[in-house]
Scaffold this motif. Structure first.
Motif, PDB file in Angstrom:
ATOM      1  N   THR A  92       9.019  -5.099   2.257  1.00  0.00           N
ATOM      2  CA  THR A  92       9.026  -4.685   0.857  1.00  0.00           C
ATOM      3  C   THR A  92       9.418  -5.853  -0.033  1.00  0.00           C
ATOM      4  N   PRO A  93       8.456  -6.463  -0.740  1.00  0.00           N
ATOM      5  CA  PRO A  93       8.830  -7.517  -1.686  1.00  0.00           C
ATOM      6  C   PRO A  93       9.626  -6.931  -2.850  1.00  0.00           C
ATOM      7  N   ASP A  94      10.533  -7.729  -3.352  1.00  0.00           N
ATOM      8  CA  ASP A  94      11.271  -7.348  -4.553  1.00  0.00           C
ATOM      9  C   ASP A  94      10.312  -7.455  -5.741  1.00  0.00           C
ATOM     10  N   PRO A  95       9.978  -6.355  -6.419  1.00  0.00           N
ATOM     11  CA  PRO A  95       9.007  -6.448  -7.520  1.00  0.00           C
ATOM     12  C   PRO A  95       9.482  -7.319  -8.670  1.00  0.00           C
ATOM     13  N   HIS A  96      10.807  -7.530  -8.783  1.00  0.00           N
ATOM     14  CA  HIS A  96      11.346  -8.383  -9.839  1.00  0.00           C
ATOM     15  C   HIS A  96      11.288  -9.867  -9.462  1.00  0.00           C
ATOM     16  N   ASP A  97      11.212 -10.131  -8.166  1.00  0.00           N
ATOM     17  CA  ASP A  97      11.126 -11.505  -7.677  1.00  0.00           C
ATOM     18  C   ASP A  97      10.420 -11.481  -6.322  1.00  0.00           C
ATOM     19  N   PRO A  98       9.072 -11.479  -6.295  1.00  0.00           N
ATOM     20  CA  PRO A  98       8.331 -11.350  -5.038  1.00  0.00           C
ATOM     21  C   PRO A  98       8.484 -12.529  -4.086  1.00  0.00           C
ATOM     22  N   SER A  99       9.257 -13.555  -4.485  1.00  0.00           N
ATOM     23  CA  SER A  99       9.515 -14.643  -3.553  1.00  0.00           C
ATOM     24  C   SER A  99      10.549 -14.255  -2.503  1.00  0.00           C
ATOM     25  N   HIS A 338       5.199  -2.288   1.622  1.00  0.00           N
ATOM     26  CA  HIS A 338       5.425  -1.501   0.414  1.00  0.00           C
ATOM     27  C   HIS A 338       5.206  -2.361  -0.831  1.00  0.00           C
ATOM     28  N   ILE A 339       4.386  -1.878  -1.741  1.00  0.00           N
ATOM     29  CA  ILE A 339       4.060  -2.627  -2.956  1.00  0.00           C
ATOM     30  C   ILE A 339       4.481  -1.808  -4.171  1.00  0.00           C
ATOM     31  N   ASN A 340       5.411  -2.366  -4.943  1.00  0.00           N
ATOM     32  CA  ASN A 340       5.861  -1.703  -6.170  1.00  0.00           C
ATOM     33  C   ASN A 340       6.257  -0.248  -5.902  1.00  0.00           C
TER      34      ASN A 340
END
Length: 521
Positions: A92-99, A338-340
């Protein structure tokens, strides 16, 4: 039951995987059974197909993972299946910082803890693990009961041994439990997605439809694990078809049923009618209601089902790069990506869709079947590094499509959402068919309604129900005890409309067969 005028002991309408399970059990018991399927192939939504002409990729076109298929059914029917466990549960990328993102590695707790620490905290990793462990007794108590007559929920609650958990899953909106168990929006979202697959709802929905969906997703196999069928979902159907035929069931395709009468007569377009001592329905409750009315039954109206998903299949030349340098794409895409899908994003998306708009960003989750099971690709594609991508968009209710929002608009929204967390655009990586067409296909709820006859594109054939007897339930007949009753005594439901239907499980078919055998004597 009087068999005088019957052509078969049991006539089954619809040829999905549940119908094949029921047919196999009944034929093994020595009953004469025929399955009538409208399409030219069996399996319903549990099929594998080659969606792009000239491309050697055989994809699970609709349903794509197996969680709820009981070992009892596999053993009873002698199914030869290989189901592979995925090492990585989710990314799950962090939607606020996808890095940065959270990779849940089931074989490396330290790596999972470090991933949580990069995005949230060490403590959240502990809370997430504790929450998953806390659900385990629920799965162990409920799942074995799915192939038995409807149990008493008080007994199940006693077996779980955690009244607060039972209250949080069964009696109060799921959001309460998630907020009490997890501190971060992102971890709560990872958990909440299990309550929204094919279900238009939100964390604090008082109807508890999200809770029922959540329960079904966390009890599978007694562990909650989701497995990849080797060879694709079509291999599951192929084994069920083989078992049913070997047992002596008659399986007919291109059979359009137009009416089912209360006395068991089944009218087939362009053919002579059949009559069963019993009729089993593998079609949705809404479709069955129309067939019964056409057959002269007086059945009450009910709300039409509403699905809430976008399904897309893609073939890529290679996996895309991530913005997150800590996680290789082969790990991120091997589990559920998981995306957004933070809890607030999921709830906001529900509000947008309820108002008639496309959520932006569109919550979605994807996974790569070919990483776990390369056999679905031909040798040349495997050698080239090509990979499949399955995308499942959430909070896309049928009302949007029915209101005029098109497939291309929804697919574009899904691509924008995915691109927002990738290190490069997705579209240039899409493989092309020999005719130059991009290897992308999308299926909306309207497409499911048109191609599979699922009213409203509802993959569950209607609202999921609790998998146990509730106060006031009459359990005075085999059909009611097994949760497969309909308004007509001689008609039972064997598909996803059954009390414990939904997902690729075979449970509806098993339970209808058990009730039918009791009734047939």
């Amino acid at each position: 039951m009087d068999a005088a005028a019957a052509t078969h002991d049991v006539v089954i309408v619809g040829g999905g995987h549940n119908a094949l399970v029921a047919a196999a059990y009944l034929a093994l018991a020595g009953r004469s059974v025929v399955v009538l399927e409208r399409l030219d192939h069996l399996g319903g939504a549990a099929v594998s197909e080659r969606p792009w002409h000239g491309v050697d990729a055989r994809l699970s076109r609709y349903s794509y993972l197996v969680s709820l298929l009981p070992g009892r059914i596999v053993d009873d029917l002698g199914l030869r299946l290989e189901l592979r466990r995925r090492r990585y549960s989710s990314y799950t990328p962090d939607p606020h910082d996808p890095s940065r993102g959270i990779l849940v590695d089931t074989m490396d707790a330290a790596a999972t803890r470090a991933a949580f620490a990069r995005v949230v905290s060490d403590g959240e990793a502990d809370r997430f693990a504790a929450f998953s462990e806390r659900l385990a007794p629920l799965a162990r108590a409920v799942f074995p009961s799915m192939t038995e007559p409807l149990p008493d929920p008080r007994e199940l609650r006693r077996r779980v041994g955690d009244d607060a958990l039972w209250h949080g899953v069964v009696e109060a909106p799921l959001g309460d439990l998630l907020r009490a168990s997890l501190d971060s929006d992102i971890a709560r979202g990872i958990a909440l997605t299990d309550g929204l697959i094919g279900t238009f709802s939100y964390a604090d929905d008082p109807s508890l439809r999200q809770n029922r969906c959540f329960l079904y997703h966390v009890i599978g196999g007694g562990t909650g694990d989701w497995d990849v069928p080797v060879g694709g979902m079509g291999q599951v159907t192929a084994e069920l078809e083989r078992a049913a035929r070997a047992a002596g069931a008659e399986l007919r395709t291109r059979q359009t049923v137009t009416a089912v009468s209360p006395d068991g007569e089944v009218t087939v377009e362009g053919s002579s009618a059949l009559r069963g001592r019993l009729v089993l329905s593998g079609v949705g409750a809404a479709v069955l209601r129309d067939l019964l009315r056409a057959g002269g039954a007086d059945v009450a109206d009910a709300p039409r089902p509403e699905g809430a998903q976008l399904k897309a299949n893609l073939l890529l030349r290679r996996l895309p790069r991530l913005r997150d340098g800590h996680v290789p794409p082969e790990a991120a895409f091997a589990g559920t990506f998981h995306i957004n899908e933070t809890m607030s994003q999921l709830d906001d998306a529900h509000a947008t869709a309820a108002a008639g708009g496309i959520p932006s960003p569109l919550p979605a989750e994807i996974y790569c079947h070919s990483l776990t099971d390369p056999s679905i690709l031909g040798p040349e594609l495997q050698a080239s590094g090509a990979q499949t991508i399955t995308l499942f968009g959430l909070q896309v209710p049928h009302r949007l499509v029915a209101g005029g929002i098109g497939r291309d608009d929804l697919l574009a929204a899904a691509e924008r959402s995915l691109d927002s967390v990738l290190g490069e655009p997705l579209r240039p990586l899409v493989h092309e068919a020999p005719d130059g067409a991009p290897c992308i296909e999308a299926r909306t709820t309207a497409d499911l309604e048109d191609s599979l006859g699922m009213a409203g594109g509802d993959i569950f054939h209607g609202p999921l129900s609790w998998p146990w007897a509730e106060d006031g339930d009459a359990l005075d007949t085999p059909a009611r005890r097994w949760g497969v009753e309909t308004p007509v005594d001689r008609v039972l439901v064997c598909g996803s409309s059954a009390r414990r239907g939904g997902a690729v499980s075979g449970i509806g078919g098993h339970n209808a067969a058990m009730a039918a055998l009791e009734l047939l004597g």
